[in-house]
Design a protein around this motif. Structure first.
Motif, short mmCIF file in Angstrom:
data_model
loop_
_atom_site.label_atom_id
_atom_site.label_comp_id
_atom_site.label_asym_id
_atom_site.label_seq_id
_atom_site.Cartn_x
_atom_site.Cartn_y
_atom_site.Cartn_z
N LEU A 115 110.30 41.75 17.99
CA LEU A 115 110.98 40.56 17.74
C LEU A 115 112.35 41.09 17.34
CD1 LEU A 115 108.51 39.02 15.33
CD2 LEU A 115 109.10 38.15 17.56
N GLU A 116 112.62 42.37 16.91
CA GLU A 116 113.96 42.80 16.49
C GLU A 116 114.87 42.76 17.81
OE1 GLU A 116 111.15 46.31 16.06
OE2 GLU A 116 111.16 44.35 15.49
N HIS A 117 114.02 43.04 18.80
CA HIS A 117 114.93 43.11 20.05
C HIS A 117 115.37 41.65 20.43
CE1 HIS A 117 112.42 46.94 21.22
NE2 HIS A 117 113.70 47.42 20.63
N LEU A 118 114.53 40.87 20.23
CA LEU A 118 114.84 39.30 20.68
C LEU A 118 115.84 38.99 19.68
CD1 LEU A 118 111.34 37.78 20.73
CD2 LEU A 118 112.53 38.51 22.69
N ALA A 119 115.86 39.51 18.49
CA ALA A 119 116.93 38.96 17.65
C ALA A 119 118.15 39.40 18.03
CB ALA A 119 116.54 39.30 16.28
N ARG A 120 118.28 40.83 18.39
CA ARG A 120 119.49 41.44 18.84
C ARG A 120 119.87 40.73 20.06
NH1 ARG A 120 119.60 47.64 20.51
NH2 ARG A 120 122.13 47.92 21.14
N LEU A 121 119.24 40.09 20.91
CA LEU A 121 119.50 39.55 22.28
C LEU A 121 120.22 38.26 21.87
CD1 LEU A 121 116.74 40.60 24.53
CD2 LEU A 121 119.17 41.16 24.83
N LEU A 122 119.53 37.42 20.98
CA LEU A 122 120.00 36.20 20.63
C LEU A 122 121.40 36.23 19.77
CD1 LEU A 122 116.69 34.72 19.30
CD2 LEU A 122 117.75 34.50 21.51
N ASN A 123 121.43 37.29 19.12
CA ASN A 123 122.83 37.45 18.47
C ASN A 123 123.93 37.73 19.48
OD1 ASN A 123 121.83 36.98 15.88
ND2 ASN A 123 121.31 39.11 15.48
N HIS A 124 123.63 38.53 20.57
CA HIS A 124 124.57 38.94 21.39
C HIS A 124 124.99 37.81 22.43
CE1 HIS A 124 126.73 42.10 23.81
NE2 HIS A 124 126.46 41.56 24.84
N PHE A 125 123.84 36.91 22.63
CA PHE A 125 124.17 35.72 23.46
C PHE A 125 124.08 34.41 22.39
CE2 PHE A 125 122.71 38.93 26.48
CZ PHE A 125 123.70 39.00 27.30
N PRO A 126 125.07 34.06 21.93
CA PRO A 126 125.06 33.01 20.99
C PRO A 126 125.20 31.65 22.06
CG PRO A 126 127.10 33.78 20.99
CD PRO A 126 126.40 34.78 21.94
N ASN A 204 108.99 32.75 12.59
CA ASN A 204 110.48 33.65 12.25
C ASN A 204 111.45 32.51 12.35
OD1 ASN A 204 112.73 35.06 12.50
ND2 ASN A 204 111.39 37.12 12.83
N ASP A 205 112.34 32.40 11.16
CA ASP A 205 113.41 31.51 11.24
C ASP A 205 114.49 31.75 12.00
OD1 ASP A 205 112.18 30.35 9.01
OD2 ASP A 205 113.10 31.45 7.51
N SER A 206 114.72 33.10 12.38
CA SER A 206 115.66 33.23 13.49
C SER A 206 115.23 33.39 14.76
CB SER A 206 116.47 34.66 13.06
OG SER A 206 115.26 35.64 13.35
N ILE A 207 114.08 33.13 15.20
CA ILE A 207 113.36 33.17 16.68
C ILE A 207 112.81 31.81 16.66
CG2 ILE A 207 112.22 34.23 18.27
CD1 ILE A 207 112.98 36.94 16.82
N GLN A 208 113.34 30.87 17.13
CA GLN A 208 112.67 29.40 17.41
C GLN A 208 112.66 29.00 18.63
OE1 GLN A 208 111.32 27.96 14.83
NE2 GLN A 208 111.69 29.39 13.23
N PRO A 209 111.68 29.30 19.56
CA PRO A 209 111.50 29.14 20.85
C PRO A 209 111.39 27.26 21.21
CG PRO A 209 109.81 30.37 20.21
CD PRO A 209 110.29 29.92 18.89
N LEU A 210 111.19 26.52 20.36
CA LEU A 210 111.16 25.14 20.71
C LEU A 210 112.62 24.68 20.42
CD1 LEU A 210 110.10 22.30 21.14
CD2 LEU A 210 109.55 22.45 18.58
N THR A 211 113.36 25.20 19.35
CA THR A 211 114.73 24.84 19.14
C THR A 211 115.75 25.16 20.33
OG1 THR A 211 114.29 24.78 16.83
CG2 THR A 211 116.63 24.74 17.50
N THR A 212 115.55 26.70 20.49
CA THR A 212 116.23 27.07 21.79
C THR A 212 115.94 26.48 23.01
OG1 THR A 212 116.09 29.10 20.58
CG2 THR A 212 116.66 29.36 22.99
N PHE A 213 114.56 25.79 23.31
CA PHE A 213 114.57 25.20 24.39
C PHE A 213 115.24 23.90 24.62
CE2 PHE A 213 111.80 22.43 27.00
CZ PHE A 213 111.97 23.15 28.37
N LYS A 214 115.23 23.15 23.46
CA LYS A 214 115.52 21.85 23.19
C LYS A 214 117.23 21.70 23.45
CE LYS A 214 112.28 19.21 20.35
NZ LYS A 214 111.94 18.71 19.32
N GLU A 215 117.82 22.96 23.00
CA GLU A 215 119.02 22.96 23.07
C GLU A 215 119.68 23.43 24.55
OE1 GLU A 215 120.08 25.41 18.76
OE2 GLU A 215 120.20 26.33 20.79
#
Length: 315
Positions: A115-126, A204-215
């Motif tokens: 999960l920490e790797h995912l958070a790092r990637l999401l922060n790098h690719f806003p 996890n509040d910072s890793i939301q697959p559904l919200t990310t997919f809708k965006e």
């Protein structure tokens, strides 16, 4: 009769996936080259195949030679119907077993994503561009649905691409707190029976697959409202494996030992840690029973997580 012969020829030509056909052709070429170098007849014998096994095991991993022999049998069976019997001869099988003992090396597996790797990637690719939205959505979908990277992207080789394997936009569905789509085929589904993938919103509040997919979907439908594929880059093409890995390696270079398979192994590890039983992980990952047992046995991180979970539940 002419029509039947033609239809049968077409069916036989599609018995193997295109990528498998190319691999088997390469295996046959290596065998023919070996025979030419050593002045052996092409017709397979136990001696020839055992010598070929020894020769190849000194150039590639012995485990790979096993699949090479299978490819050679597939390509030569129509000329030499007894080639599979020869392949199973004690001289050949014992030669391969000996080479595995002498020459095998420890496997080098990709590190599972956490999960920490995912958070790092999401922060790098806003979520500031369409391609970033696409990468974020593929990343989380691949992790939480235990996808192989090849199920979400196109192969780098053009000749291996098939629209039949592309996930369609029309297959997307939304549920209460989840989204899903139809996976046309997978490695364990060679007959295109398809599978419905459902991914729930994360805790996890910072890793939301559904919200990310809708965006991503809003951006995709705005730019490409009539395109049939679900995953589309800014250029209008289906993302390739190289496209995804290039973005992944901007954060985790090759030396980090994180690659395409890290999505699948990372997702399995995550669900094992949070308490899922192995049969549920097996169903989500679309593994056949034997393949899943081998996967668990060969991945100590996943196995340790499962064992720890069971101990906690028993207590």
């Amino acid at each position: 009769m002419e029509h039947l012969v033609h239809a049968r020829a077409v069916a036989l030509g599609h018995a193997l996936d295109r990528s498998t056909q190319i691999s088997y052709s390469s295996h046959l070429q290596s065998y023919l080259t070996f025979c030419k170098i050593h002045n052996f007849p092409i017709e397979p014998t136990a001696d020839t195949l055992s010598f070929y096994t020894v020769f190849m095991c000194h150039h590639i991993k012995p485990d790979s030679v096993d699949s090479y022999l299978s490819g050679i049998c597939n390509q030569l069976e129509h000329l030499y119907p007894n080639v599979r019997t020869i392949r199973k001869a004690p001289l050949v099988t014992r030669t391969l077993a000996g080479c595995k003992r002498l020459l095998n090396t420890p496997p080098c597996r990709k590190q599972p994503l956490a999960l920490e790797h995912l958070a790092r990637l999401l922060n790098h690719f806003p979520p500031s561009s369409h391609d970033n939205l696409l990468f974020r959505s593929i990343l989380l979908s691949g992790f939480f649905a235990l996808h192989r990277l090849g199920e979400l992207t196109w192969p780098d080789k053009v000749e291996l691409r098939s629209w039949r394997k592309v996930i369609k936009r029309a297959s997307v569905s939304f549920y209460t707190g989840a989204y899903g789509y139809v996976l046309p085929t997978s490695k364990s589904d060679a007959t295109f029976q398809s599978a419905t993938i459902i991914i729930e919103e994360g805790e996890n509040d910072s890793i939301q697959p559904l919200t990310t997919f809708k965006e991503y979907l809003r951006s995709r439908d705005h730019i490409f409202p009539f395109h049939s594929a679900l995953w589309i880059t800014t250029s209008g093409a289906v993302p390739t494996r190289a496209w995804f890995l290039a973005k992944l390696r901007t954060v985790f270079p090759t030396s980090s030992n994180i690659g395409g398979h890290s999505l699948r192994s990372g997702g399995a590890t995550h669900f094992a840690i949070v308490g899922w039983p192995d049969d549920r992980i097996q169903a989500l990952g679309r593994w056949s029973s034997d393949a899943f047992k081998i996967y668990i046995r060969k991945h100590p991180v996943v196995l340790q997580a499962l064992l720890n979970n069971r101990v906690v539940q028993q207590l």
